[in-house]
Motif scaffolding. Sequence first.
Motif: not given
Length: 279
Positions: A141-153, A155-170
């Motif tokens: 099973v592949r895991l896909a991080i969905e970065p959410l708009h900063p307005m959700y930092a 309550d919903r997601a503190c990963v807010n940009t694609l770059g930030q998500a990809l840093d975690i992936c790396d």
Amino acid sequence: MRDLSADAKLMSLNTATLGPKRSLKDAVEGCLRHGIGGISPWRDKIAEAGLDEAARMIKRAGLSVTGVCRGGMFPAADAEGRRCALEDNRRAVDEAAALDSSCLVFVVGGLPPGSKDLKDARAQVEDGLAATLEYARPAGVRLAIEPLHPMYAADRACVNTLGQALDICDRLGQGIGVAVDVYHVWWDPDLDRQIARAGRDGRLYAYHLCDWMVPTTDLLLDRGMMGDGVIDLPAIRRTMEAAGYDGFCEVEIFSANRWWPKTIDEILGAMVARGKTCI
């Protein structure tokens, strides 16, 4: 770009688009009526149907499962909360495996109740993803991080940009990538570069479509149908496909007042028509 004007076989229905009152059976039957090739069920709809029946229903319909929504919500105020989150995410992995899903989408969670420590929340997210990935890899099973708009930092997601998500992936390695949801990333001035980066590393796992309305009357429940808002959808798809994305175009619309009150066939008819002309 791929020509999507002939049919809806490369479109996928995220079950949230039909609203909370429609069942997985409603969604599957609607996809069949409108020639939609994929489906992305939310876990509450899977639970309502029962996992085994959900898998049978989708397989009988010949639909591709483009994602399961959702895993995540890792940050917690104590060790017991973190343990419960990990257990729930392992169950989500099992569900995605049973449905032969392309990926399990992660909305990672925000600040724990009473906390203002965003760095700690992000550290908890990465630890939780690492532990879940260890469980997911043997299951395929592949895991896909969905970065959410900063307005959700908060309550919903503190990963807010694609770059930030990809840093975690790396940092975490193989088996984890990103879900690019236009609602959350269209504003990012670094979006093109980060999509290209994700494509180079084979991390473009899912692509979610809707539109940003002006004015937006509710930041969660007033997404627009493609073509009704201000997002340059063809430009983003062009960038995605130039980066190597060749998967489904998944429509995920939370719209309490504009779309959910409509009939299933009105929603899906508009979705298919806009998919042929606006994305």
